[in-house]
Structures are given as C-alpha cells and as structure tokens.
Write an enzyme that holds these catalytic residues in place. Structure first.
Site, PDB file in Angstrom:
ATOM      1  CG  ASP A  36      -1.867   1.172   1.275  1.00  0.00           C
ATOM      2  OD1 ASP A  36      -2.075   1.807   0.220  1.00  0.00           O
ATOM      3  OD2 ASP A  36      -2.403   1.464   2.356  1.00  0.00           O
ATOM      4  CG  ASP A 245      -3.578   4.365  -2.453  1.00  0.00           C
ATOM      5  OD1 ASP A 245      -2.802   3.450  -2.109  1.00  0.00           O
ATOM      6  OD2 ASP A 245      -4.596   4.669  -1.805  1.00  0.00           O
TER       7      ASP A 245
END
Length: 370
Positions: A36, A245
């Site tokens: 992440d 992201d």
C-alpha cells in the site's frame, strides 16, 4: 554485501489488491500482506487476536520470536503515529485508520524483517518498526496477514529502509484477473525503471507526507481533452492534485472532471448504457451483443511531463456478466476531495519511485513476464 542492495518482494494479485511477501521474526515466518503506497504503518495480525478478520495463514506469534520487542509510549516513534496511547505497561498502542473506514489496533514494536534477494539468501533488516495488530475491523481479505505501508511518512517500509535502498523502489502490478501470476516489487538499484517507452513525472511533496502527489494536467478520451480542476487551496499551479495509491482499486477524480470524462466516453462508445447492479460504478455498458469485440476508447492521463495511456483493461472493468463499467469514479467535490490514481489504472506498468530525486517513472510492461 552486493546482494543486499538487490532484494525484492514477490507481488501476487488478490481480488483487486496486491499482496507482497516478506519474512518476519526469528525464526522467520513468511508473510503475505497488502502492498500500500497510500499509508505508512507496516502491520500484521498477531496472536492473541481478539476481534480480527479470518486469515488463512497462522497468526504471527510475537512470543515465539526471539527478536520481537515492544516500543515505549514516550518515544519519538510512538509520537509519529497519527493516534497512539499508553498501554498497560507503558507500551505504545496504536489505532490506525484507512480511507475505507477500516481500523486496526495493537502495539508498535520492532522486529527483524527479511526479503528474498537475487543472491538467493534472504536479506535481514533488524529492528524494523511494525505494528502487532491484536484487533482489526474492516475490509481485509483472508489471504493477507496484514499490510505494508510503502508511503512517504516516517514509519513506512520505504522510509525505514532509506539509504539501504537509495530511497528507490519499483513494482509491476499484473492484471488482477491473472491470479496465478506473480511479479516483483524491487528495492534499490534494481528499481530503476528505464527504456524507450518510459515517461517520468515529478513526485510533489504535499500534506500529509504519506501520500505521493502528482500533477495531473488533463485527461483525454479518444483524443478529446478534459482539463483537470486544481484544488482550491492551491498556492502554486504545480501543486499535486492526485495521489498514486497501490492500495486503492479504482481511480477517483473530482465530480466536474469526471462528468466531462464520462460524456466523452459516452460519445465514443456505441453500446447501450445500463445501471451497475452493484451500485459502485456510475457509467456502465451492456456488451452482451458484442461480447469481447466491444471497443472502448483509450484514456490518457497527462501528468506533468508524462503521458500515461490507459488501455481498455486499465480503465474499464467487467462489473458483472456482460456489463463493463468505467473504472473511474467520483472523489467528491473539488474543495474536499483527494483524487487517486488507483491500482487498476497502474496494472501492466513498471512503476519506479525515486524519492531521492522526487521522480516517478512509468513504463508500459507486461508484468506477467517481468
């Protein structure tokens, strides 16, 4: 020690997330956790877990590792957390939240973390800060044992590795439909992305420092250009208006920009429009008449100095049988939204982050063959 620079993590697609592999503890245990770039904390579910999501692998048992240590709550590391408190014996206790309202809680700790290396032997990195999660609540999948924060903040894996990896990492996300395909997240000198089709755009410092901001100038659909709105609080025109992201599935852009993108998509797709049965997507088409031959336009994201062309699989997803939807949705109004370049859009690009030069490089690549 030349191999130490060339360590890597294996990346595996898992229902619109990507899991990365590493080793934790002494003796070490192999862990798969979400990769992440939109958060900082590294955490795994630890025994005993009070209210935790079910995972397929055994919980990490800190008691069984000789290198596990908790962190005191009066330390700088503890105060770096967005939310922390003092546990029973002055240990640093965290509550860490995500954009989708998931929350994890546990003790900030240090542990030896390891990675596979090109030399064959795992490279061990002692006293790495991570969270031993004893309570979790949210949208986590059983195949992952936690999450690795790859963001720009102090607690992230990337910032902790720092000069060891020359502040460089790269990844190539295979198509999320190819669940048996693996690829690599590289660190250090192997993370330099180059080639004739590579394009580079500045990484822009913003707040919070967790996020990797980019400057998105416009989006074009089948050659028609839509200017992207700038956030109201912009001090300079170059300020970042979108984050990249790997932990968010869809791409999010502000309402006004999205409406223009959607109307351009509608005018270049000659299929019947339908409503998404799951209520996630705004713009969907019925492909039952055309099947696989249905044509969708190329969508180009023009970042500062870098034109990133999204193929059909990066911009359109099959929401259910015979229904294909635009994988770009609303982030809200421009005043209060964060635009996000999500992981579907990033698939089959080799993406290199160079934090010492604050640059991001994209190279279209078949990640399955990398």
């Amino acid at each position: 020690m030349d191999d130490a620079n060339n360590f890597y993590s294996e990346i595996t697609p898992n229902t619109f997330e990507y899991l990365m592999s590493f080793y934790l503890g002494t003796p070490n245990k192999k862990i798969l956790a979400i990769a992440d770039t939109g958060s900082d904390l590294i955490w795994v579910q630890c025994a005993p877990c009070n209210e935790c999501y079910q995972q397929t692998t055994p919980l990490f048992d800190p008691q069984a590792s000789s290198t596990y240590k908790t962190i005191a709550c009066n330390t700088d590391s503890c105060s770096t957390l967005p939310q922390s408190s003092c546990g029973a014996s002055s240990q640093c206790y965290y509550q860490y939240g995500y954009g989708d309202k998931s929350i994890v809680e546990g003790y900030l700790s240090t542990e030896t973390i390891g990675f596979d290396s090109t030399g064959g032997r795992p490279v061990q990195i002692p006293t790495t800060l991570f969270g031993c999660t004893h309570q979790s609540n949210g949208t986590f999948d059983k195949n992952g044992a936690g999450l690795v924060g790859l963001g720009g903040g102090k607690l992230s894996l990337i910032r902790q590795l720092g000069s060891t990896i020359g502040s460089k990492f790269s990844y190539c996300l295979p198509s999320s439909t190819q669940t048996s395909t693996t690829s690599r997240l590289n660190f250090g000198s192997n993370a330099v992305v180059s080639g004739s089709n590579a394009v580079t755009t500045p990484l822009i410092s913003g707040s919070p420092d967790t996020f990797y901001f980019l400057s998105l100038e416009h989006i074009s659909v089948a050659g028609k250009t839509v200017t992207v709105g700038k956030p109201m609080q912009t001090k300079a025109a170059t300020q970042g208006n979108i984050i990249i992201d790997s932990g968010t599935t869809l791409t999010l852009i502000d309402d006004n920009t999205l409406q223009s993108v959607e109307s351009n998509v509608k005018s270049s797709v000659s299929l019947p429009q339908v409503t998404d049965p799951n209520g996630v997507f705004n713009l969907c088409f019925d492909v039952s008449g055309n099947g696989a031959s249905a044509k969708f336009p190329e969508i180009t994201f023009q970042f500062s100095g870098a034109s990133v062309v999204l193929q059909q699989a990066n911009a359109f997803v099959e929401a259910s049988q015979n229904i294909v939807c635009l994988a770009i949705v609303s982030s809200g109004s421009i005043e209060d939204s964060i635009n996000i370049f999500g992981n579907i859009a990033q698939q089959n690009f080799n993406i290199g982050y160079d934090l010492s030069n604050m640059q991001l490089t994209f190279a279209p690549t078949n990640c399955a063959t990398l």
